[in-house]
Write an enzyme that holds these catalytic residues in place. Structure first.
Site, PDB file in Angstrom:
ATOM      1  N   CYS A   1       0.838  -1.188   0.000  1.00  0.00           N
ATOM      2  CA  CYS A   1       0.000   0.000   0.000  1.00  0.00           C
ATOM      3  C   CYS A   1       0.883   1.252   0.000  1.00  0.00           C
ATOM      4  CB  CYS A   1      -0.943   0.094   1.199  1.00  0.00           C
ATOM      5  SG  CYS A   1      -1.994  -1.342   1.410  1.00  0.00           S
TER       6      CYS A   1
ATOM      7  N   ARG B   1       3.022   0.148  -5.256  1.00  0.00           N
ATOM      8  CA  ARG B   1       2.864  -0.508  -3.957  1.00  0.00           C
ATOM      9  C   ARG B   1       1.519  -1.211  -3.815  1.00  0.00           C
ATOM     10  NH1 ARG B   1       6.783   1.496  -0.644  1.00  0.00           N
ATOM     11  NH2 ARG B   1       5.714   0.667   1.155  1.00  0.00           N
TER      12      ARG B   1
ATOM     13  N   TRP C   1      -3.218  -2.467  -1.560  1.00  0.00           N
ATOM     14  CA  TRP C   1      -3.043  -3.866  -1.946  1.00  0.00           C
ATOM     15  C   TRP C   1      -3.678  -4.659  -0.802  1.00  0.00           C
ATOM     16  CZ3 TRP C   1      -0.578  -8.306  -0.071  1.00  0.00           C
ATOM     17  CH2 TRP C   1      -0.430  -9.346  -0.991  1.00  0.00           C
TER      18      TRP C   1
ATOM     19  N   ASN D   1      -0.353   1.380   5.874  1.00  0.00           N
ATOM     20  CA  ASN D   1       0.376   0.397   5.069  1.00  0.00           C
ATOM     21  C   ASN D   1       0.930  -0.626   6.051  1.00  0.00           C
ATOM     22  OD1 ASN D   1       2.226  -0.943   3.395  1.00  0.00           O
ATOM     23  ND2 ASN D   1       3.782   0.637   3.715  1.00  0.00           N
ATOM     24  N   GLY D   2       0.596  -1.916   5.848  1.00  0.00           N
ATOM     25  CA  GLY D   2       1.101  -2.945   6.767  1.00  0.00           C
ATOM     26  C   GLY D   2      -0.033  -3.796   7.299  1.00  0.00           C
TER      27      GLY D   2
ATOM     28  N   GLU E   1      13.380 -17.559 -13.856  1.00  0.00           N
ATOM     29  CA  GLU E   1      12.970 -16.160 -14.026  1.00  0.00           C
ATOM     30  C   GLU E   1      12.024 -16.021 -15.231  1.00  0.00           C
ATOM     31  OE1 GLU E   1      12.809 -13.483 -12.593  1.00  0.00           O
ATOM     32  OE2 GLU E   1      12.918 -11.844 -14.024  1.00  0.00           O
TER      33      GLU E   1
ATOM     34  N   LYS F   1       8.213 -14.629 -14.958  1.00  0.00           N
ATOM     35  CA  LYS F   1       7.771 -13.469 -15.750  1.00  0.00           C
ATOM     36  C   LYS F   1       6.520 -13.830 -16.555  1.00  0.00           C
ATOM     37  CE  LYS F   1      10.554 -10.072 -15.121  1.00  0.00           C
ATOM     38  NZ  LYS F   1      10.458 -10.530 -13.739  1.00  0.00           N
TER      39      LYS F   1
ATOM     40  N   GLU G   1       3.405 -14.280 -14.247  1.00  0.00           N
ATOM     41  CA  GLU G   1       2.889 -13.078 -13.570  1.00  0.00           C
ATOM     42  C   GLU G   1       2.316 -12.063 -14.562  1.00  0.00           C
ATOM     43  OE1 GLU G   1       5.769 -11.022 -11.135  1.00  0.00           O
ATOM     44  OE2 GLU G   1       7.312 -11.104 -12.671  1.00  0.00           O
TER      45      GLU G   1
ATOM     46  N   HIS H   1      12.176 -36.314 -13.786  1.00  0.00           N
ATOM     47  CA  HIS H   1      11.671 -36.667 -12.457  1.00  0.00           C
ATOM     48  C   HIS H   1      10.273 -36.097 -12.212  1.00  0.00           C
ATOM     49  CE1 HIS H   1      15.493 -38.423 -11.418  1.00  0.00           C
ATOM     50  NE2 HIS H   1      16.110 -37.314 -11.803  1.00  0.00           N
TER      51      HIS H   1
ATOM     52  N   LYS I   1       4.574  -4.135  -6.459  1.00  0.00           N
ATOM     53  CA  LYS I   1       6.015  -4.091  -6.699  1.00  0.00           C
ATOM     54  C   LYS I   1       6.802  -4.185  -5.404  1.00  0.00           C
ATOM     55  CE  LYS I   1       9.540  -2.329  -9.537  1.00  0.00           C
ATOM     56  NZ  LYS I   1       9.800  -3.691 -10.031  1.00  0.00           N
TER      57      LYS I   1
HETATM   58  C1  G6P Z   1       7.648  -8.385  -5.893  1.00  0.00           C
HETATM   59  C2  G6P Z   1       7.936  -7.832  -7.266  1.00  0.00           C
HETATM   60  C3  G6P Z   1       9.099  -8.575  -7.905  1.00  0.00           C
HETATM   61  C4  G6P Z   1      10.313  -8.558  -7.001  1.00  0.00           C
HETATM   62  C5  G6P Z   1       9.995  -9.062  -5.589  1.00  0.00           C
HETATM   63  C6  G6P Z   1      11.124  -8.768  -4.620  1.00  0.00           C
HETATM   64  O1  G6P Z   1       7.131  -9.664  -5.998  1.00  0.00           O
HETATM   65  O2  G6P Z   1       6.796  -7.924  -8.081  1.00  0.00           O
HETATM   66  O3  G6P Z   1       9.421  -7.985  -9.156  1.00  0.00           O
HETATM   67  O4  G6P Z   1      11.316  -9.367  -7.554  1.00  0.00           O
HETATM   68  O5  G6P Z   1       8.829  -8.399  -5.081  1.00  0.00           O
HETATM   69  O6  G6P Z   1      11.201  -7.381  -4.454  1.00  0.00           O
HETATM   70  P1  G6P Z   1      12.507  -6.593  -4.091  1.00  0.00           P
HETATM   71  O7  G6P Z   1      12.094  -5.155  -4.096  1.00  0.00           O
HETATM   72  O8  G6P Z   1      12.933  -7.067  -2.738  1.00  0.00           O
HETATM   73  O9  G6P Z   1      13.541  -6.906  -5.135  1.00  0.00           O
END
Ligand code: G6P
Length: 606
Positions: A2, A27, A74, A98-99, A478, A482, A485, A501, A601
Site C-alpha cells: 500500500c 505498492r 493492496w 500500510n502494513g 525467471e 515473468k 505473472e 523426475h 512491486k
Molecule cells: C515483488 C515484485 C518482484 C520482485 C519481488 C522482490 O514480488 O513484483 O518484481 O522481484 O517483489 O522485491 P525486491 O524489491 O525485494 O527486489
C-alpha cells in the site's frame, strides 16, 4: 504494501494527493481513496479498482480542503471494495495505513464491546476507532497516538487526519517505510520520497518505531519510547523526471530497453574497465570470509541463485541461499563474523528485511544489493552495493534484475581475486567479458520483433515449461515467473536434469518448452533433455547461439539466436529474450503488463 501520502498545504490538495498516489501505485493498485478537511469537516472519496476510478470520482465530486491524506491499496484484510478502501474513518479521525495490525481481532472485539460500529473488514479500522475513543475521552491528538501505538502489534506506516485540527497531520512508522517532506510553509508525508518529488526534495526519514507530529512549520519526531528525537534532513536529487513512460507503451518496455545503459553504469561503478580490474568493494574482505549466505525474494532471489554459481565457481566461496520468507524461519546456524548478502530492488521487502535483522542478531556482516539507496534495507546494512538501474516502475522486475546480476558478477570477480582463485590475467579476461555485456544486451534487444512473433504463437498455451542448467537454470526460473505473472499462463522453470523426475509427464504437442541453453560445457547434457522433450511431441523454443543450434541435433519449432559470448556473462544477456517473451505474450493476451492482477512491486507484508 500500500502507498500512503499526506499533504499539509496552503492550496487545495485533492489533485496533488492523487498525483502523488500515481507515483505510489507500484505498492498496490486494487483500490484507492483520499480524505481532506473541508471547512474543518472530514470529507472522503474512495473507489475500488485502479487509481483512474478515484480520479474520475474526484472529477465528478471535487474535494476542497488544503490538508488531506491518500492511499492506494493492496488488499490484505478484506476484499478490494470501496467499503474496504482507505482512508478509514471513526469519529473525528481518518487513517491511511500500510502494513498489517496482527492483533486487530482482539482490539476489534474490545472496541465492539465498548459500542464501536465497524464499517469495513480491514485491520486498519481499529486504529481509527482507538484514536477516536482516546480523543473522545479528552486526550490530545499527540497523547492519543502515543497511547494507541502501544496497543498495536504488527507492521505499519500510518498517516492520520483529525477533524477540527487544521494544522496537524500525525504519522507513525513501525516496519513499513515513511518519509516526511519539508516544503515552503507546507509539509508532506509519503511512503517514499518519489511520491513527494513534485513538492520537495528535502526529506526526513522516520526510523523504526518513530512517530511524528507535522504542522505547516515542520515536524516533531518521537521515538518508540516517546522521547523527542532528531532525524537527519536529506536533500535528495530530484528523480521526478525519471519516472515518465516517454514514448513507450508500458514502463516495462521502457525498462527493458534501458538495460544497456543502466548495466553499463552499474558495471562502471564496480569495475575498472581501463585497467581490467574489479574494484575491491569497500568494507568487504572476501579473503577473510568462509561462507556467504544470501536471501532475497522473487526475481531478486533468482539473481542471487546465479550469484551462487559465480561465487562458488570463480571464488571457491560456498554460498547458502534461500528465499527470504524461508530463510528467516529456518533458524540457520551462522558463525559470527560471516557475510550475509541481501538482494532487493525496493530495499523494503518485509521478508528480506526480517532475514537481514536475523543475520545482524547472529553477528553477520551485512551487505545489501539494492536499487533504492534510501531504503530501509540500505540503511540497515553495513555495506551498500547499489544497482544503478534508476527507478523501476513496472511491477515485473527487468532492469533491476540484470543490474543485480552485474553487481554480483563483479563482486564474484573481486572475491576470486581477493581469495587468489584467479590470477590477474583471468581477472582481466572476466572484466573484459563483462564490459561487453551492454553491447550484447543491445544485440539481444534487436530480437524484439521476432520474439514478439513467438509470443503471438504461444499465447493460447495453458502451460509452458522453461528448462536450463547451471547459470541458465535461474534464468529458466525467471522466464517462467515473468510469463506467469504477466500473461497469467501457468509456467514452470525446471533444472533441465530434473525434467525426467516429473515435469516430462506434462509434455505433449500443446506444451511449449523454452530451453535456455548457450553453447557451454553443459550444452550437450541439456541437448539430451531437449531430445526427450522432442520425442514426446513437445514444442521446443530454443534460446541459444549459432553453435548451440548446430549441435542441437534437432530442428526446434522456434529458435532465438543470441551472439556467441563467454559463458560467465551469458545469464545477464539471456535474461533479455525471456523478458521479451513474457512481455509480448502478455501484450497479446491483453493483460495489464505494468500492473498485473493481485501483485505489487514492493511487498512490505509478510
Ligand atoms: C515483488 C515484485 C518482484 C520482485 C519481488 C522482490 O514480488 O513484483 O518484481 O522481484 O517483489 O522485491 P525486491 O524489491 O525485494 O527486489
Amino acid at each position: 504494501m500500500c502507498g500512503i501520502v499526506g499533504i499539509l498545504g496552503n492550496a487545495p490538495v485533492a489533485e496533488r494527493l492523487i498525483d502523488s498516489l500515481k507515483r505510489l501505485e507500484y505498492r498496490g493498485y486494487d483500490s484507492a481513496g483520499i480524505a481532506t478537511l473541508e471547512g474543518g469537516r472530514l470529507t472522503r472519496l474512495r473507489a475500488a479498482g485502479k487509481l483512474k476510478n478515484l480520479e474520475a470520482e474526484a472529477a465528478a465530486h471535487p474535494l476542497a480542503g488544503v490538508i488531506g491524506i491518500g492511499h492506494t491499496r493492496w488488499a490484505t484484510h478484506g476484499g478490494p471494495t470501496e467499503r474496504n478502501a482507505h482512508p478509514h474513518v471513526a469519529g473525528r479521525v481518518a487513517v491511511v495505513h500500510n502494513g498489517i495490525i496482527e492483533n486487530f481481532r482482539e482490539l476489534k472485539d474490545a472496541l465492539i464491546a465498548g459500542g464501536a460500529v465497524f464499517e469495513s473488514d480491514t485491520d486498519t479500522e481499529v486504529i481509527a476507532h482507538l484514536l477516536s475513543v482516546a480523543l473522545a475521552a479528552g486526550e490530545t491528538p499527540q497523547d492519543a497516538l502515543a497511547k494507541t501505538l502501544k496497543r498495536l502489534r504488527g507492521a505499519f506506516a500510518l498517516a492520520i487526519l483529525i477533524e477540527g485540527e487544521e494544522d496537524l497531520l500525525l504519522a507513525a512508522r513501525r516496519g513499513s517505510p515513511l518519509a516526511v517532506g519539508l516544503g515552503k510553509g507546507e509539509t508532506y508525508l509519503g511512503s517514499d520520497a518519489i511520491a513527494l518529488a513534485p513538492f520537495t526534495n528535502r526529506i526526513v526519514y522516520l526510523e523504526e518505531g518513530d512517530w511524528a507530529v507535522l504542522d505547516r512549520k515542520g515536524v516533531t519526531i518521537f521515538d518508540a519510547e516517546d522521547r523527542p528525537v532528531a532525524r537527519p534532513l536529506k536533500v535528495l536529487q530530484s528523480s521526478a523526471l525519471l519516472v515518465e513512460k516517454g514514448n513507450y507503451r508500458h514502463f516495462m518496455a521502457k525498462e527493458i530497453a534501458e538495460q544497456p545503459d543502466v548495466i553499463g553504469h552499474t558495471l562502471a561503478y564496480y569495475l575498472d574497465l581501463a585497467e581490467g580490474r574489479a574494484k575491491a568493494p569497500e568494507g568487504l574482505d572476501f579473503a577473510a570470509v568462509e561462507r556467504v549466505s544470501i536471501a532475497a525474494c522473487g526475481t531478486a532471489y533468482y539473481a542471487g541463485l546465479v550469484g551462487k554459481y559465480w561465487f562458488e565457481r570463480l571464488a571457491r566461496l560456498p554460498v547458502d541461499i534461500d528465499v527470504a520468507s524461508e530463510f528467516r524461519y529456518r533458524e540457520v546456524p551462522l558463525k559470527p563474523g560471516g557475510l550475509s548478502i541481501f538482494i532487493s530492488q525496493s530495499g523494503e521487502t518485509a521478508d528480506t528485511l526480517a532475514s537481514l535483522r536475523y543475520c545482524r542478531e547472529a553477528g553477520q556482516r551485512i551487505a545489501a544489493v539494492v536499487n533504492v539507496p534510501t531504503s530501509t534495507i540500505a540503511r540497515e546494512s553495513d555495506v551498500v552495493l547499489p544497482t544503478l538501474a534508476g527507478p523501476e516502475i513496472g511491477v515485473a522486475s527487468t532492469k533491476a534484475f540484470t543490474c543485480q546480476l552485474s553487481v554480483l558478477a563483479s563482486l564474484a570477480v573481486a572475491a576470486a581475486r581477493a581469495r587468489g582463485t584467479i590470477d590477474a590475467a583471468e581477472e582481466k579476461r572476466l572484466v573484459e567479458a563483462l564490459a561487453e555485456v551492454p553491447r550484447l544486451v543491445s544485440q539481444a534487444l534487436a530480437l524484439e520483433h521476432e520474439i514478439a512473433e513467438i509470443g503471438r504463437r504461444i499465447h493460447k498455451a495453458s502451460d509452458v515449461l522453461y528448462l536450463g542448467r547451471g547459470t541458465s537454470y535461474p534464468i529458466a526460473l525467471e522466464g517462467a515467473l515473468k510469463l506467469k505473472e504477466l500473461s497469467y499462463i501457468h509456467a514452470e522453470g525446471y533444472a533441465a536434469g530434473e525434467l525426467k523426475h516429473g515435469p516430462i509427464a506434462l509434455i505433449d504437442e500443446s506444451v511449449p518448452v523454452v530451453v535456455v541453453a548457450p553453447f557451454d560445457s553443459l550444452f550437450e547434457k541439456t541437448a539430451s533433455n531437449m531430445q526427450e522433450v522432442a520425442a514426446r511431441g513437445g514444442r521446443i523454443i530454443l534460446v541459444t547461439d549459432e553453435e548451440g543450434l548446430a549441435h542441437a541435433g534437432l530442428t526446434p519449432a522456434e529458435t532465438i539466436l543470441l551472439p556467441k559470448m563467454p559463458p560467465e556473462i551469458a545469464p545477464i544477456v539471456y535474461a533479455i529474450p525471456v523478458q521479451f517473451l513474457a512481455y509480448h505474450t502478455a501484450v497479446v493476451n491483453g493483460t495489464d503488463v505494468d500492473q498485473p492482477r493481485n501483485l505489487a512491486k514492493s511487498v512490505t507484508v509478510e
